[in-house]
Enzyme design. Structure first.
Site, PDB file in Angstrom:
ATOM      1  NE  ARG A  39      -4.016   2.147   2.107  1.00  0.00           N
ATOM      2  CZ  ARG A  39      -3.973   3.449   2.363  1.00  0.00           C
ATOM      3  NH1 ARG A  39      -2.867   4.008   2.855  1.00  0.00           N
ATOM      4  NH2 ARG A  39      -5.033   4.214   2.146  1.00  0.00           N
ATOM      5  CB  CYS A  40       3.939   2.196   1.874  1.00  0.00           C
ATOM      6  SG  CYS A  40       3.418   2.222   3.599  1.00  0.00           S
ATOM      7  CG  MET A  41       6.316   0.262  -1.920  1.00  0.00           C
ATOM      8  SD  MET A  41       7.349  -1.110  -2.486  1.00  0.00           S
ATOM      9  CE  MET A  41       6.175  -2.451  -2.520  1.00  0.00           C
TER      10      MET A  41
END
Length: 425
Positions: free
Chosen positions: A412-414
């Site tokens: 999700r962060c990426m």
């Protein structure tokens, strides 16, 4: 049709990129089918990390760059295999820098740094002025080292350059650009370019903001947040369901940032309820999405050590210009279910026992990216969390992340979703 022409000083290098008059970007949930996503493939900026600077640049370890790129390529391939369009930030930036106004803005932003001094500022301006858009994009992302700047008797670097350590950077690298989730978030058909809290990351939003304002793909885009406002990061913003957002406040996003976002989205008619969720100001829980992500329209993956302790303040839009109303606190899961008009949220625990849960929480076990309801991407190393998801009827696309995770971020962060289908429950 809108078109952008890219020219460089290299003979014969010219290409034409065309876009429809308006590409529709729209996101109103965490889990509806993902159509388009913005990624940043890690590159030379990761090779800038050393034991001397990795803490300041927010990495817990020195990643193996080649392996990180292999892992990221596999991640992107997994998305494409499920029909997701993958856009790369570096390519968009290079295309944007072919626009003279965009090039001038970003160059001026770099030269504005007060630590350069007048002489070095002129040398840096000369250096950047010679670069074609692709090479200039590389410098804006990977930085410019002391030894890479062209200086000499006819081009002195001045006092500042002379007193710098030869390993210092004239322009700092941006290794955290890998985590595209944080610098922008789409809410409905508008984009919020965020205001990053950590000094090592603040220039990221300068790049993102310029892309959204000048790249023809995003022509006509309206903004719901801007850099320079109160601190707000995309990893703290969850679109629980159309009209309902959750915003974590802690290490990165401030209460003032959450309040500003609430006012902005209420004024734009993009939401009616915001859940403001205090989280511990710790490295392992830097964003809300490190402890909670959605994997179905009514299901969340949560770190069990804090699931029962997490609370929320419910902020409701005022009518006819009235001040928003603040209720609570209440248990997060109860407040979220009520705001989403559900009897309750299904909760899937990270790990199984407390020790495994703590280990897999640290390794971004909670940080999944939903590609559709009951379909998500997670790191393969979080074996027990992935098994928990599968037992709950959630298909997991497991990807490698041994090197990508060194900056404390998962799938999700990426990824920054630009297009999802409108959610239908």
């Amino acid at each position: 049709m809108n078109a952008i022409f890219i020219h460089t000083s290299f003979p014969g290098w010219c290409r034409r990129l065309s876009y429809a008059a308006r590409v529709t970007h729209y996101v109103d949930s965490e889990v509806a089918r993902l159509g388009t996503v913005l990624l940043h493939r890690p590159g030379p900026e990761l090779a800038r990390l050393t034991p001397r600077n990795n803490d300041a640049l927010l990495f817990d370890a020195i990643p193996w760059v080649g392996r990180a790129q292999e892992e990221h390529d596999a991640f992107a391939a997994a998305l494409r295999s499920r029909g997701v369009e993958v856009l790369y930030l570096a390519a968009l930036l290079a295309e944007t820098l072919a626009v003279p106004d965009a090039r001038a803005e970003l160059t001026e932003a770099v030269l504005r740094s007060p630590r350069l001094g007048d002489t070095l500022r002129r040398r840096v301006a000369d250096h950047l002025g010679y670069l074609d858009p692709a090479a200039l994009a590389d410098v804006f992302i990977a930085g410019l080292a002391h030894e890479e700047l062209r200086v000499g008797p006819d081009r002195p670097g001045g006092l500042v350059w002379t007193l710098m350590d030869r390993h210092d950077f004239v322009v700092d690298p941006l290794p955290n650009l890998l985590f595209t989730r944080d610098s922008s978030v789409w809410i409905g058909d508008r984009v919020g370019v965020t205001s990053l809290a950590m000094p090592a990351r603040r220039r990221e939003t300068t790049l993102t903001d310029t892309i959204y304002r000048h790249h023809p793909r995003f022509a006509g885009t309206e903004f719901v947040y801007h850099p320079g406002l109160e601190h707000l990061e995309g990893g703290d913003v969850l679109l629980l369901t159309p009209g309902v957002l959750a915003v974590g406040v802690g290490e990165r996003t401030t209460p003032a940032g959450a309040e500003r976002l609430a006012r902005q989205v209420f004024a734009a008619g993009l939401a009616h309820t915001i859940l403001v969720v205090p989280i511990a100001q710790e490295r392992a829980t830097m964003h809300l999405d490190t402890v909670c992500t959605m994997v179905d329209v009514d299901a969340v993956l949560m770190y069990p050590n804090i699931a029962s302790e997490l609370s929320a303040y419910t902020v409701i839009a005022g009518a006819d210009g009235d001040e928003p109303r603040v209720d609570g606190p209440a248990p997060f899961l109860r407040a979220a279910a009520d705001a989403m008009d559900l009897d309750q949220l299904r909760v899937i625990d990270t790990g199984l026992d407390p020790v495994t849960a703590e280990r897999e929480q640290w390794d971004d076990g909670n940080n999944t990216l939903a590609l559709a309801p009951r379909l998500c991407v997670g790191y393969e190393r979080n074996v027990e969390t992935n098994a928990q998801l599968e037992r709950a009827g959630i298909e997991v696309i497991a990807v490698a992340g041994s090197e990508l995770g060194s900056g404390r971020g998962g799938p999700r962060c990426m990824s920054c979703p630009l297009v999802r289908e409108p959610l239908r429950r």
